[in-house]
Write a protein that holds these residues in place. Structure first.
Motif, PDB file in Angstrom:
ATOM      1  N   HIS A 143      68.893  24.852  82.034  1.00 56.32           N
ATOM      2  CA  HIS A 143      67.691  24.961  82.863  1.00 56.32           C
ATOM      3  C   HIS A 143      67.679  26.228  83.699  1.00 56.32           C
ATOM      4  CE1 HIS A 143      65.233  24.051  86.489  1.00 56.32           C
ATOM      5  NE2 HIS A 143      64.406  23.598  85.578  1.00 56.32           N
ATOM      6  N   ASN A 144      68.853  26.713  84.065  1.00 55.55           N
ATOM      7  CA  ASN A 144      68.918  27.869  84.973  1.00 55.55           C
ATOM      8  C   ASN A 144      68.382  29.155  84.351  1.00 55.55           C
ATOM      9  OD1 ASN A 144      71.479  27.393  83.445  1.00 55.55           O
ATOM     10  ND2 ASN A 144      71.949  29.447  84.166  1.00 55.55           N
ATOM     11  N   VAL A 145      68.400  29.283  83.035  1.00 55.72           N
ATOM     12  CA  VAL A 145      67.907  30.523  82.420  1.00 55.72           C
ATOM     13  C   VAL A 145      66.383  30.532  82.323  1.00 55.72           C
ATOM     14  CG1 VAL A 145      70.021  30.747  81.065  1.00 55.72           C
ATOM     15  CG2 VAL A 145      67.985  29.777  79.989  1.00 55.72           C
ATOM     16  N   GLY A 146      65.778  29.357  82.438  1.00 51.67           N
ATOM     17  CA  GLY A 146      64.320  29.279  82.392  1.00 51.67           C
ATOM     18  C   GLY A 146      63.808  28.882  81.019  1.00 51.67           C
ATOM     19  N   CYS A 150      71.628  25.315  67.909  1.00 50.25           N
ATOM     20  CA  CYS A 150      71.002  23.994  67.862  1.00 50.25           C
ATOM     21  C   CYS A 150      70.454  23.667  69.247  1.00 50.25           C
ATOM     22  CB  CYS A 150      72.026  22.937  67.437  1.00 50.25           C
ATOM     23  SG  CYS A 150      73.383  22.736  68.630  1.00 50.25           S
ATOM     24  N   LEU A 151      69.902  22.495  69.372  1.00 58.23           N
ATOM     25  CA  LEU A 151      69.539  21.952  70.669  1.00 58.23           C
ATOM     26  C   LEU A 151      70.642  21.017  71.123  1.00 58.23           C
ATOM     27  CD1 LEU A 151      65.771  21.140  70.045  1.00 58.23           C
ATOM     28  CD2 LEU A 151      66.732  23.146  71.207  1.00 58.23           C
ATOM     29  N   SER A 188      70.121  19.393  83.554  1.00 59.39           N
ATOM     30  CA  SER A 188      70.305  18.303  82.595  1.00 59.39           C
ATOM     31  C   SER A 188      69.181  18.368  81.574  1.00 59.39           C
ATOM     32  CB  SER A 188      70.308  16.950  83.311  1.00 59.39           C
ATOM     33  OG  SER A 188      69.084  16.755  84.002  1.00 59.39           O
ATOM     34  N   GLY A 189      69.281  17.511  80.572  1.00 60.84           N
ATOM     35  CA  GLY A 189      68.255  17.492  79.540  1.00 60.84           C
ATOM     36  C   GLY A 189      68.592  18.414  78.376  1.00 60.84           C
ATOM     37  N   VAL A 190      67.555  18.826  77.666  1.00 59.41           N
ATOM     38  CA  VAL A 190      67.733  19.603  76.442  1.00 59.41           C
ATOM     39  C   VAL A 190      67.962  21.078  76.762  1.00 59.41           C
ATOM     40  CG1 VAL A 190      66.690  20.278  74.254  1.00 59.41           C
ATOM     41  CG2 VAL A 190      66.298  17.987  75.158  1.00 59.41           C
ATOM     42  N   CYS A 191      68.942  21.653  76.078  1.00 56.91           N
ATOM     43  CA  CYS A 191      69.316  23.056  76.273  1.00 56.91           C
ATOM     44  C   CYS A 191      69.368  23.768  74.921  1.00 56.91           C
ATOM     45  CB  CYS A 191      70.701  23.161  76.919  1.00 56.91           C
ATOM     46  SG  CYS A 191      70.912  22.231  78.441  1.00 56.91           S
ATOM     47  N   VAL A 209      60.303  19.235  73.059  1.00 51.58           N
ATOM     48  CA  VAL A 209      61.553  19.059  73.834  1.00 51.58           C
ATOM     49  C   VAL A 209      61.487  19.654  75.235  1.00 51.58           C
ATOM     50  CG1 VAL A 209      62.929  18.959  71.732  1.00 51.58           C
ATOM     51  CG2 VAL A 209      62.661  21.159  72.905  1.00 51.58           C
ATOM     52  N   TRP A 210      60.585  20.620  75.466  1.00 54.59           N
ATOM     53  CA  TRP A 210      60.485  21.235  76.788  1.00 54.59           C
ATOM     54  C   TRP A 210      59.057  21.173  77.325  1.00 54.59           C
ATOM     55  CZ3 TRP A 210      63.505  25.312  73.836  1.00 54.59           C
ATOM     56  CH2 TRP A 210      64.889  25.108  73.992  1.00 54.59           C
ATOM     57  N   PRO A 211      58.555  19.990  77.619  1.00 55.16           N
ATOM     58  CA  PRO A 211      57.185  19.896  78.133  1.00 55.16           C
ATOM     59  C   PRO A 211      57.061  20.298  79.603  1.00 55.16           C
ATOM     60  CG  PRO A 211      58.167  17.722  78.018  1.00 55.16           C
ATOM     61  CD  PRO A 211      59.159  18.665  77.398  1.00 55.16           C
ATOM     62  N   TRP A 212      58.216  20.360  80.315  1.00 59.54           N
ATOM     63  CA  TRP A 212      58.190  20.643  81.749  1.00 59.54           C
ATOM     64  C   TRP A 212      59.054  21.859  82.074  1.00 59.54           C
ATOM     65  CZ3 TRP A 212      54.668  17.715  84.053  1.00 59.54           C
ATOM     66  CH2 TRP A 212      54.365  16.474  83.495  1.00 59.54           C
TER      67      TRP A 212
END
Length: 243
Positions: free
Chosen positions: A37-40, A65-66, A86-89, A208-211
């Motif tokens: 998340h930190n990279v945006g 991959c994800l 957290s979440g998908v990276c 995977v990244w709606p937010w």
């Protein structure tokens, strides 16, 4: 839904190259370099899209991959590592026995064909971040092979012909490509095939990244039309006409 590798451990933050990358251990017992998340979201999206395009283009990109970082795991991370979120990276699998490729060794290690492929691909996706100071290339000496990494700065609208070809690590390949009609025709065909992976990659991103934020208060709306417009510049003669 794309398969997700579950991250079991967040080990350390990478010091070389782009900051904010964490070396992690997946549930498959493979090591990954994770951009969380930190990279945006924009950086994660560019990595995913370019990874898919690079595969279709035929580049030896490091497996990616994800990956998913569970909220419970994130909760118990040290404060210095919590920025991964957290979440998908986006995760790039560690290339075993690889080392950063030194620019002064490139000429005799990387084939002329692969140098040309990388130059054209980076010009196509407007990736100005493969230069002598930071080639973003790994070399596996025991297999004599290259691994391509890092496309988070692609789709840069400020990349110009002058700036790109002045600094790209394989800029010397420019004249043997862009002055040869046969080479141009070959690369037009490669790009036309590879670009078919663009929309499927965008569809995954939307899923995977709606937010933008972990609190899910700010929607992430990828400007895919603007990215596609950059990719479709290859159809114009100016794309292939070098000064």
């Amino acid at each position: 839904m794309e398969p997700l590798v579950q991250i079991e451990e967040v080990l350390t933050e990478l010091k070389q190259g782009y900051s904010g990358v964490f070396r992690c251990l997946g549930a498959d017992q493979q090591y990954y370099y994770v951009k969380g998340h930190n990279v945006g979201r924009d950086d994660q999206a560019r990595e995913w899209i370019c990874g898919k395009l690079a595969q279709a283009f035929g580049l030896p990109i490091a497996d990616f991959c994800l990956a998913e970082i569970d909220e419970c795991l994130h909760q118990y991370l040290p404060d210095s590592m919590k920025k991964i979120g957290s979440g998908v990276c986006f995760a790039s699998r560690e290339v075993k026995h690889a080392e950063w490729l030194q620019p002064n060794l490139i000429a005799h290690k990387v084939s002329a064909e692969l140098q040309s492929d990388l130059l054209v691909f980076d010009w196509w996706v407007k990736n100005g971040d493969r230069n002598y100071g930071n080639p973003n290339l790994l070399w596996v000496s025991n297999e004599e092979k290259l691994a391509v990494i890092d496309h988070n700065l692609a789709f840069d609208s400020e990349v110009t012909e002058e700036s790109f070809f002045e600094h790209h690590i394989f800029s010397e390949a420019k004249h043997r490509i862009f002055t040869d009609l046969a080479h141009i025709a070959e690369y037009r065909d490669k790009i036309a095939q590879a670009i078919s992976e663009f929309q499927p990659a965008v569809d995954v991103i939307k899923e995977v990244w709606p937010w933008r934020d972990l609190e899910e208060t700010r929607p992430f709306e990828l400007d895919s039309a603007a990215l596609l417009a950059i990719l479709e510049e290859y159809k114009n003669n100016d794309f292939w006409s070098m000064k």
